[in-house]
Motif scaffolding. Sequence first.
Motif, PDB file in Angstrom:
ATOM      1  N   PHE A 179       0.854  -1.182   0.000  1.00  0.00           N
ATOM      2  CA  PHE A 179       0.000   0.000   0.000  1.00  0.00           C
ATOM      3  C   PHE A 179       0.891   1.234   0.000  1.00  0.00           C
ATOM      4  CE2 PHE A 179      -2.236  -3.459   1.929  1.00  0.00           C
ATOM      5  CZ  PHE A 179      -3.577  -3.297   1.642  1.00  0.00           C
ATOM      6  N   GLY A 180       0.591   2.214  -0.850  1.00  0.00           N
ATOM      7  CA  GLY A 180       1.382   3.430  -0.891  1.00  0.00           C
ATOM      8  C   GLY A 180       0.508   4.640  -1.121  1.00  0.00           C
ATOM      9  N   ASN A 181       0.801   5.718  -0.404  1.00  0.00           N
ATOM     10  CA  ASN A 181       0.094   6.987  -0.570  1.00  0.00           C
ATOM     11  C   ASN A 181       1.097   8.059  -0.986  1.00  0.00           C
ATOM     12  OD1 ASN A 181      -0.788   9.584   1.653  1.00  0.00           O
ATOM     13  ND2 ASN A 181      -1.919   9.177  -0.202  1.00  0.00           N
ATOM     14  N   SER A 182       0.762   8.822  -2.019  1.00  0.00           N
ATOM     15  CA  SER A 182       1.563   9.972  -2.436  1.00  0.00           C
ATOM     16  C   SER A 182       3.013   9.552  -2.731  1.00  0.00           C
ATOM     17  CB  SER A 182       1.491  11.050  -1.353  1.00  0.00           C
ATOM     18  OG  SER A 182       2.016  12.263  -1.803  1.00  0.00           O
ATOM     19  N   LEU A 183       3.992  10.074  -2.004  1.00  0.00           N
ATOM     20  CA  LEU A 183       5.373   9.627  -2.168  1.00  0.00           C
ATOM     21  C   LEU A 183       5.470   8.114  -2.001  1.00  0.00           C
ATOM     22  CD1 LEU A 183       8.519   9.816  -2.150  1.00  0.00           C
ATOM     23  CD2 LEU A 183       8.344  10.402   0.281  1.00  0.00           C
ATOM     24  N   GLY A 184       4.767   7.565  -1.009  1.00  0.00           N
ATOM     25  CA  GLY A 184       4.771   6.116  -0.812  1.00  0.00           C
ATOM     26  C   GLY A 184       4.198   5.371  -2.000  1.00  0.00           C
ATOM     27  N   GLY A 185       3.296   6.022  -2.743  1.00  0.00           N
ATOM     28  CA  GLY A 185       2.772   5.412  -3.957  1.00  0.00           C
ATOM     29  C   GLY A 185       3.829   5.312  -5.033  1.00  0.00           C
ATOM     30  N   ALA A 186       4.617   6.383  -5.204  1.00  0.00           N
ATOM     31  CA  ALA A 186       5.711   6.345  -6.179  1.00  0.00           C
ATOM     32  C   ALA A 186       6.746   5.307  -5.778  1.00  0.00           C
ATOM     33  CB  ALA A 186       6.348   7.724  -6.301  1.00  0.00           C
ATOM     34  N   VAL A 187       7.072   5.251  -4.485  1.00  0.00           N
ATOM     35  CA  VAL A 187       8.001   4.235  -3.981  1.00  0.00           C
ATOM     36  C   VAL A 187       7.482   2.839  -4.311  1.00  0.00           C
ATOM     37  CG1 VAL A 187       8.907   3.183  -1.865  1.00  0.00           C
ATOM     38  CG2 VAL A 187       8.964   5.667  -2.146  1.00  0.00           C
ATOM     39  N   SER A 188       6.194   2.622  -4.095  1.00  0.00           N
ATOM     40  CA  SER A 188       5.602   1.294  -4.301  1.00  0.00           C
ATOM     41  C   SER A 188       5.580   0.903  -5.767  1.00  0.00           C
ATOM     42  CB  SER A 188       4.182   1.271  -3.717  1.00  0.00           C
ATOM     43  OG  SER A 188       4.212   1.505  -2.319  1.00  0.00           O
ATOM     44  N   VAL A 189       5.333   1.871  -6.653  1.00  0.00           N
ATOM     45  CA  VAL A 189       5.334   1.577  -8.091  1.00  0.00           C
ATOM     46  C   VAL A 189       6.730   1.132  -8.530  1.00  0.00           C
ATOM     47  CG1 VAL A 189       5.152   2.605 -10.391  1.00  0.00           C
ATOM     48  CG2 VAL A 189       3.397   3.069  -8.673  1.00  0.00           C
ATOM     49  N   ARG A 190       7.743   1.896  -8.131  1.00  0.00           N
ATOM     50  CA  ARG A 190       9.114   1.537  -8.532  1.00  0.00           C
ATOM     51  C   ARG A 190       9.506   0.183  -7.949  1.00  0.00           C
ATOM     52  NH1 ARG A 190      13.555   6.073  -9.107  1.00  0.00           N
ATOM     53  NH2 ARG A 190      12.265   6.293 -10.975  1.00  0.00           N
ATOM     54  N   LEU A 191       9.145  -0.062  -6.697  1.00  0.00           N
ATOM     55  CA  LEU A 191       9.472  -1.338  -6.066  1.00  0.00           C
ATOM     56  C   LEU A 191       8.802  -2.497  -6.798  1.00  0.00           C
ATOM     57  CD1 LEU A 191       9.467  -1.977  -2.229  1.00  0.00           C
ATOM     58  CD2 LEU A 191       8.633  -3.697  -3.832  1.00  0.00           C
ATOM     59  N   ALA A 192       7.509  -2.333  -7.121  1.00  0.00           N
ATOM     60  CA  ALA A 192       6.776  -3.407  -7.797  1.00  0.00           C
ATOM     61  C   ALA A 192       7.342  -3.699  -9.176  1.00  0.00           C
ATOM     62  CB  ALA A 192       5.291  -3.052  -7.889  1.00  0.00           C
ATOM     63  N   ALA A 193       7.858  -2.661  -9.846  1.00  0.00           N
ATOM     64  CA  ALA A 193       8.448  -2.860 -11.166  1.00  0.00           C
ATOM     65  C   ALA A 193       9.792  -3.565 -11.077  1.00  0.00           C
ATOM     66  CB  ALA A 193       8.601  -1.516 -11.878  1.00  0.00           C
ATOM     67  N   LEU A 194      10.583  -3.179 -10.072  1.00  0.00           N
ATOM     68  CA  LEU A 194      11.932  -3.734  -9.953  1.00  0.00           C
ATOM     69  C   LEU A 194      11.958  -5.098  -9.278  1.00  0.00           C
ATOM     70  CD1 LEU A 194      13.876  -0.515  -8.853  1.00  0.00           C
ATOM     71  CD2 LEU A 194      13.748  -1.513 -11.142  1.00  0.00           C
ATOM     72  N   ARG A 195      11.044  -5.324  -8.332  1.00  0.00           N
ATOM     73  CA  ARG A 195      11.041  -6.563  -7.556  1.00  0.00           C
ATOM     74  C   ARG A 195       9.637  -7.170  -7.516  1.00  0.00           C
ATOM     75  NH1 ARG A 195      15.144  -7.644  -3.994  1.00  0.00           N
ATOM     76  NH2 ARG A 195      14.001  -9.613  -3.808  1.00  0.00           N
ATOM     77  N   PRO A 196       9.159  -7.667  -8.632  1.00  0.00           N
ATOM     78  CA  PRO A 196       7.808  -8.248  -8.648  1.00  0.00           C
ATOM     79  C   PRO A 196       7.661  -9.427  -7.695  1.00  0.00           C
ATOM     80  CG  PRO A 196       9.014  -8.780 -10.665  1.00  0.00           C
ATOM     81  CD  PRO A 196       9.807  -7.729  -9.953  1.00  0.00           C
ATOM     82  N   ASP A 197       8.769 -10.065  -7.327  1.00  0.00           N
ATOM     83  CA  ASP A 197       8.709 -11.192  -6.404  1.00  0.00           C
ATOM     84  C   ASP A 197       8.287 -10.776  -4.999  1.00  0.00           C
ATOM     85  OD1 ASP A 197      11.348  -9.869  -6.551  1.00  0.00           O
ATOM     86  OD2 ASP A 197      11.886 -11.218  -4.900  1.00  0.00           O
ATOM     87  N   LEU A 198       8.345  -9.472  -4.702  1.00  0.00           N
ATOM     88  CA  LEU A 198       8.019  -8.995  -3.362  1.00  0.00           C
ATOM     89  C   LEU A 198       6.598  -8.453  -3.239  1.00  0.00           C
ATOM     90  CD1 LEU A 198      11.322  -7.090  -2.441  1.00  0.00           C
ATOM     91  CD2 LEU A 198      10.600  -9.362  -1.685  1.00  0.00           C
ATOM     92  N   VAL A 199       5.844  -8.413  -4.353  1.00  0.00           N
ATOM     93  CA  VAL A 199       4.543  -7.736  -4.348  1.00  0.00           C
ATOM     94  C   VAL A 199       3.448  -8.676  -4.830  1.00  0.00           C
ATOM     95  CG1 VAL A 199       3.235  -5.766  -5.212  1.00  0.00           C
ATOM     96  CG2 VAL A 199       5.687  -5.527  -4.747  1.00  0.00           C
ATOM     97  N   ARG A 200       2.441  -8.856  -3.968  1.00  0.00           N
ATOM     98  CA  ARG A 200       1.286  -9.689  -4.306  1.00  0.00           C
ATOM     99  C   ARG A 200       0.191  -8.848  -4.953  1.00  0.00           C
ATOM    100  NH1 ARG A 200       0.330 -14.605  -1.955  1.00  0.00           N
ATOM    101  NH2 ARG A 200       1.809 -14.064  -0.293  1.00  0.00           N
ATOM    102  N   SER A 201      -0.063  -7.687  -4.402  1.00  0.00           N
ATOM    103  CA  SER A 201      -1.001  -6.720  -4.992  1.00  0.00           C
ATOM    104  C   SER A 201      -0.525  -5.327  -4.604  1.00  0.00           C
ATOM    105  CB  SER A 201      -2.434  -6.951  -4.500  1.00  0.00           C
ATOM    106  OG  SER A 201      -2.591  -6.507  -3.157  1.00  0.00           O
ATOM    107  N   LEU A 202      -1.089  -4.315  -5.281  1.00  0.00           N
ATOM    108  CA  LEU A 202      -0.625  -2.943  -5.095  1.00  0.00           C
ATOM    109  C   LEU A 202      -1.842  -2.036  -4.954  1.00  0.00           C
ATOM    110  CD1 LEU A 202       2.007  -1.272  -5.079  1.00  0.00           C
ATOM    111  CD2 LEU A 202       1.786  -1.057  -7.566  1.00  0.00           C
ATOM    112  N   THR A 203      -1.934  -1.329  -3.830  1.00  0.00           N
ATOM    113  CA  THR A 203      -2.988  -0.339  -3.623  1.00  0.00           C
ATOM    114  C   THR A 203      -2.342   1.030  -3.552  1.00  0.00           C
ATOM    115  OG1 THR A 203      -4.453  -1.875  -2.452  1.00  0.00           O
ATOM    116  CG2 THR A 203      -4.816   0.473  -2.082  1.00  0.00           C
ATOM    117  N   LEU A 204      -2.727   1.914  -4.457  1.00  0.00           N
ATOM    118  CA  LEU A 204      -2.103   3.232  -4.578  1.00  0.00           C
ATOM    119  C   LEU A 204      -3.147   4.312  -4.307  1.00  0.00           C
ATOM    120  CD1 LEU A 204      -0.108   2.565  -7.881  1.00  0.00           C
ATOM    121  CD2 LEU A 204       0.762   2.440  -5.528  1.00  0.00           C
ATOM    122  N   VAL A 205      -2.948   5.070  -3.244  1.00  0.00           N
ATOM    123  CA  VAL A 205      -3.847   6.162  -2.885  1.00  0.00           C
ATOM    124  C   VAL A 205      -3.186   7.479  -3.294  1.00  0.00           C
ATOM    125  CG1 VAL A 205      -5.117   7.283  -1.033  1.00  0.00           C
ATOM    126  CG2 VAL A 205      -4.699   4.811  -0.928  1.00  0.00           C
TER     127      VAL A 205
END
Length: 300
Positions: free
Chosen positions: A104-130
């Motif tokens: 889950f990521g909000n604002s800056l945390g959303g950008a962090v989460s997008v980059r993380l999910a792209a670089l390390r798909p093995d670490l992300v089951r689903s992505l919620t971006l607020v």
Amino acid sequence: MSSAEQQVRTVEVPGAVLAVHRPAGAGSTDGCEPGLFVHGLGGSAGNWSALMDRLSGLVDGEALDLPGFGRSGPPADGNLSLSGHVRAVIGYLEAAGRGPVHLFGNSLGGAVSVRLAALRPDLVRSLTLVSPALPELPPQRSAWPTGLLALPGLPALLRRLPAGRRDAEAATEDLLRLVYGDPAGLSPTARAEAVAEYRHRLAQPHAMPALIGSARGIVSAYTERGDQALWRQAEQVAAPVLLVYGLRDRLVAYRSARRACAAFADARLLVLPESGHVAMMEHPDAVARAVRELIADTAR
């Protein structure tokens, strides 16, 4: 998320020591899939307490304070770039062995989460971006003051500003008006907690440099091209995505939702007409319902 409602531990990761928060007395987490919650610019783990409470029994959630925010100290190497924050979150997930998580990521945390999910798909089951902080040019006019944090010379100016009782309360009120769609709806308790959080931030000598450095990191990330471009990385995210936007958001315009829906391969959209920039705090019930649907879809 007050001290009575949370358990906090510190975890050493490459370049930083992070404060990681868990709800206290949340009951059994047997059968719950792990979740990780990442706050926005100037926020903290407490921004997620209402949503985490509503997802209890479904998600074994933890929220972390990014380096320099909340109860986390500044990064040892001073790296407050977007990639620096991504490195810290990946470091935590690897150290904890909790991945893949519902992220889950909000604002800056959303950008962090997008980059993380792209670089390390093995670490992300689903992505919620607020209200994710994805590049938006030109930004809406009400977001300009946040962008001005990146200007050279601003830290010295802000250090000269008074930090008395009235100033902390007035500054908190300005912040609430910026991030909430309807700040008048906040309870006196919520307002008092927001003022206490602001006072805690003022007392930390690293807080303002962390805020400004992270703001500069966002501005810098907006200019990146090629494989590091955030919209390009959004296209690489394989996990199912829930996008949450508020029509009263003064920092991330709703017009970004159309591009986001097109960028992510598997996206669903929740639009909240009365919400501002922090829908998970302002309308946690609606966000929780959408998250439950997302997780059910992911399981299927």
